[in-house]
Design an enzyme around this catalytic site. Structure first.
Site, short mmCIF file in Angstrom:
data_model
loop_
_atom_site.label_atom_id
_atom_site.label_comp_id
_atom_site.label_asym_id
_atom_site.label_seq_id
_atom_site.Cartn_x
_atom_site.Cartn_y
_atom_site.Cartn_z
N HIS A 1 110.60 32.16 -78.97
CA HIS A 1 111.83 31.88 -79.70
C HIS A 1 112.33 30.83 -79.23
O HIS A 1 112.85 29.81 -80.02
CB HIS A 1 112.49 33.15 -79.54
CG HIS A 1 113.85 33.04 -80.26
ND1 HIS A 1 114.97 32.53 -79.58
CD2 HIS A 1 114.27 33.13 -81.57
CE1 HIS A 1 116.06 32.51 -80.28
NE2 HIS A 1 115.64 32.95 -81.35
N CYS B 1 112.57 34.49 -45.35
CA CYS B 1 112.18 34.05 -46.87
C CYS B 1 113.61 33.85 -47.81
O CYS B 1 113.35 33.81 -49.01
CB CYS B 1 111.34 35.33 -47.29
SG CYS B 1 112.10 36.90 -47.11
C1 PEP Z 1 117.62 37.06 -48.81
O1 PEP Z 1 118.55 37.92 -48.73
O2 PEP Z 1 117.52 36.27 -48.05
C2 PEP Z 1 116.40 37.40 -49.41
C3 PEP Z 1 115.37 36.73 -49.18
O3 PEP Z 1 116.44 38.43 -50.30
P1 PEP Z 1 117.13 38.62 -51.80
O4 PEP Z 1 117.51 37.14 -51.95
O5 PEP Z 1 116.18 39.01 -52.63
O6 PEP Z 1 118.19 39.44 -51.53
#
Ligand code: PEP
Ligand code: MG
Length: 759
Positions: free
Chosen positions: A400, A710
């Site tokens: 779309h 992360c």
């Molecule tokens: C964070 O809290 O840094 C993380 C990687 O998890 P989310 O962003 O998914 O809460």
């Protein structure tokens, strides 16, 4: 004339049967393979409106409607559509439709043939005035009553909010646009898709593009399915390029009900090429004939049923090429690439990012903003028109967003996978819809400069600190690419997969369909796990979505309302309260372990007490996973509590920890990470956050527990430098930041060695 058979029509009959109907007539007469059918003419619709006196009522409603007000627009649309549906079709018209349908059925050797019932507005599909996709289509319709009802529904779809809005803005008078309805034999295709007789994004005239998926064509046309993509040279018919997609889903006709249903593509077909080389050749040849016939580039829907290849629809491509001026491209391209995707509509647009996830938010997008969403839908058109550019997570060249943007002349990138995650509200960006790249900032400069920058990609460097990647949407191509440059996946967020199923996970479980949920989840996880197999570990994080994100899912109506979902029922807290769901997630992982994937880490989010880790492990053991043996087991450190008592978690047994700095910062500084009012205070470099991180790294190192990060800070070179100095084992960055982060790490490591040597 209320009815016209395709054979009776030619391309000039737009005023009688709409663009789509006229095209079908033209194609049949050009001896192109079109499934048979007839059209309920615009005249029939005019009679219906007039004889029942509802035309005036419709006009009255429309004159009072301010189409820029989303609520008013929707209300008026509802009223008008109800009016049309509640009015009985005049007998005279019925008396034409019924025998025609019977004749069509008889031609197919059936008493009641399945037909498609499609709208064809009378100004539809003319170059520059395409109403494509604005009115409705009904598939697999059987029986006279159903046909008549669907015709009426098509009529009413002339008044969807988006159709009203479009006419208003394009200056079409509402009562001058009529609607015809096409009734055509359904093709029960094994494969289907679309074709562009010129490259739809670049305008290259010597290339023809075919996109193909399994089953019925809806998947490819709607963008729900990522299709195979074939590029054919029009000069010599050779296949210049092909990309075989991983095809997860397909639409098929349910044998019992005759309805279209979405099913998983059988495993052996998911990765195989949809069209044979011979079919590609034939379809491309047909495409060339159609283009020659109309003497204009065409956008064609085709289908393969048994040995037959049908053309279902053809319309002129309503893109305007050449709007991008020579030298008009983006400054410092390649230095600050935020997101990449499929360049779906050419041109460059800059502005402020506005994330749009529901129709209620349409007003949020102001003139000149960049609309960022997972996938646009027809109701978003008013906001799309105001946008200077559009970026979507999903979709192919025919979704779309792609079609509408090309038509509106708005640069668009689709299929960025995680654009709406990486781009955040208020970010100033530039979208290069030709190249499919989103850049940071708004500046523009010359072409050569940008090309130089793009060419200067850093090469692979070996670092002692590992560089991993965060992935959200399992995509074979991305995973495959990232597996070449990253040392593992530091975060695979399952919530993307789960929310993407469109149905609340507990809804699967409560309705006894746990196995379906497990299979789907497991299949998606496998895409990433297998790409990094055998020796690069993928940290799969169990579900961590705040309650508000579940609300829009089917079965999500009962989600509790929370004042502050960020501090609410999410992460492992919820998992332990709903052990059936957590167990189902573990079972999905167990399936992979049973297939001998040993490169898995299980990561538990948002822990604040070691008891949570203990209970999570217990549930994993219940489904047959041996923590630390079958899979690594670890936690996210994203609450100050977990950082301050990390020793107690280590005692509980841990292979690794990973800093979720997004949450750790939010909880340490008492700043809602989603609240723009306080965003200026949000920094992972706050000494309190860094102190917690340093503490955890040092203690874990002593205990032999691996440390990683992360959160977003892992993609920020200035934070990464500090993490390396503290002694982190790995850093997991966003895909676009992996190479930069590796460079930062290499430099930091060298500096540390130098410092040591220099004493
Ligand atoms: C964070 O809290 O840094 C993380 C990687 O998890 P989310 O962003 O998914 O809460
Ligand atoms: Mg988090």
């Amino acid at each position: 004339m209320d009815i016209a058979w395709f054979e009776e029509l030619r391309k000039d009959d737009v005023s009688i049967v709409g663009g789509k109907g006229a095209n079908l007539g033209e194609m049949v007469n050009a001896k192109l393979p079109v499934p048979p059918g007839f059209v309920v003419t615009a005249e029939a619709y005019r009679k219906f409106i007039k004889e029942n006196g509802i035309g005036k009522k419709i006009n009255d409603i429309l004159t009072k409607t301010n189409v820029d007000n989303s609520t008013e627009l929707q209300d008026s649309s509802k009223k008008i559509r109800k009016l049309i549906m509640d009015t009985k079709m005049p007998k005279k018209i019925e008396d034409h439709i019924i025998p025609s349908y019977k004749k069509l059925s008889k031609m197919a050797g059936k008493k009641e043939e399945l037909v498609s019932v499609r709208s064809s507005a009378t100004a539809e599909d003319l170059p520059g005035a395409s109403f494509a996709g604005q009115q409705e289509t009904f598939l697999n319709i059987k029986g006279v009553r159903e046909v008549i009802k669907s015709v009426q529904k098509c009529w009413s779809s002339l008044f969807t909010p988006r159709a009203i809005f479009y006419r208003e803005k394009q200056g079409f008078e509402h009562d001058k646009v009529l609607i015809a309805v096409i009734v055509q034999k359904m093709v029960n295709s094994e494969k289907a898709g679309v074709m562009f007789t010129v490259h739809p994004a670049t305008g290259e005239k010597d290339k023809l593009i075919i996109e193909a998926g399994w089953g019925l064509g809806e998947g490819v046309v709607s963008g729900t399915v990522t299709p195979d993509h074939y590029v054919i040279s029009k000069n010599n018919g050779s296949l210049v390029d092909k990309e075989i997609a991983h095809k997860e889903l397909m639409f098929v006709r349910d044998k019992k009900t005759g309805k279209t249903v979405k099913i998983n593509v059988p495993e052996d077909k998911a990765d195989s090429q949809v069209l044979t080389d011979r079919e590609i050749k034939i379809i491309a040849e047909l495409g060339k004939s159609v283009e020659e016939h109309y003497n204009f580039p065409q956008d064609i829907e085709w289908a393969v049923e048994g040995d037959d290849i049908f053309l279902l629809q053809s319309r002129p491509i309503t893109v305007f090429y050449g709007e991008e001026k020579e030298g008009d491209t983006v400054k410092e391209a390649g230095q600050d690439v935020l997101v990449k995707g499929l360049g779906a509509a050419p041109g460059i647009g800059s502005g402020e990012v506005k994330l749009l996830f529901s129709v209620e938010e349409l007003d949020k997008v102001l003139e000149g903003d960049v609309l960022v969403t997972s996938m646009t839908n027809p109701d978003m058109v008013p906001a799309m028109k105001r946008a200077s550019a559009i970026v979507t997570d999903e979709g192919g060249m025919t979704c779309h967003a792609a079609i509408v943007s090309r038509e509106l002349g708005i640069p668009c990138i689709v299929g960025t996978k995680d654009g709406s995650k990486i781009l955040t509200d208020g970010m100033k960006i530039t979208v290069d819809g030709s190249r499919g790249v989103v850049y940071k900032g708004i500046t523009k400069t010359t072409k050569e400069e940008s090309e130089k920058a793009v060419a200067a990609a850093p090469s692979r460097i070996i670092t002692a600190t590992e560089v991993k990647v965060n992935l959200s949407v399992p995509d074979e191509r991305i995973a495959g690419k990232m597996a070449l440059i990253a040392d593992g996946v530091g975060l695979l967020r399952v919530e993307h997969i789960i929310l993407g199923m469109g149905r609340h996970p507990m809804d699967f479980i409560k309705s006894g369909e746990e196995d379906r949920f497990i299979d789907q989840l497991s299949n998606e996880l496998k895409i990433v796990v297998s790409a990094f197999h055998p020796n690069k570990i993928v940290y799969i994080r169990t579900l961590d979505a705040p309650t508000d994100e579940f609300k829009s899912l089917k079965g999500g109506e009962d989600e509790p309302y929370e004042h502050n979902p960020m501090l609410g029922w999410r992460g492992i807290r919820r998992g332990l309260d709903e052990p059936d769901l957590l167990r189902a997630e573990f079972k999905a992982i167990k399936k992979l372990i049973d297939e001998n994937y040993r490169n898995i880490g299980i990561m538990i989010p948002l822990v604040h007490h070691p008891g949570e880790l203990r209970r999570a492990k217990k549930l994993a053991i219940e489904v047959g996973i041996k923590p630390h043996e079958d899979a690594k087991f670890g936690i996210m450190v994203e609450t100050p509590a977990s950082a301050l008592i990390i020793e107690d978690f280590i005692k509980e047994g841990l292979d690794f920890i990973s800093f979720g700095t997004n949450d750790l910062t939010q909880y340490t500084l008492a700043l809602d990470r989603n609240n723009a009012n306080v965003a200026k205070h949000f920094t992972e470099k706050h000494p309190a956050v860094l102190k917690l991180i340093e503490r955890v790294i040092k203690i874990c190192r002593k205990a032999g527990v691996e440390t990683s990060i992360c959160g977003q800070a892992g993609s920020d070179p200035s934070v990464v430098k500090k993490l390396v100095e503290y002694g982190i084992t790995s850093v997991s960055a966003n895909p676009d930041a992996v190479l930069t982060v590796r460079e930062t790490i290499a430099r930091t490591e060298k500096l540390m060695v130098l410092d040591k040597l220099r004493g």
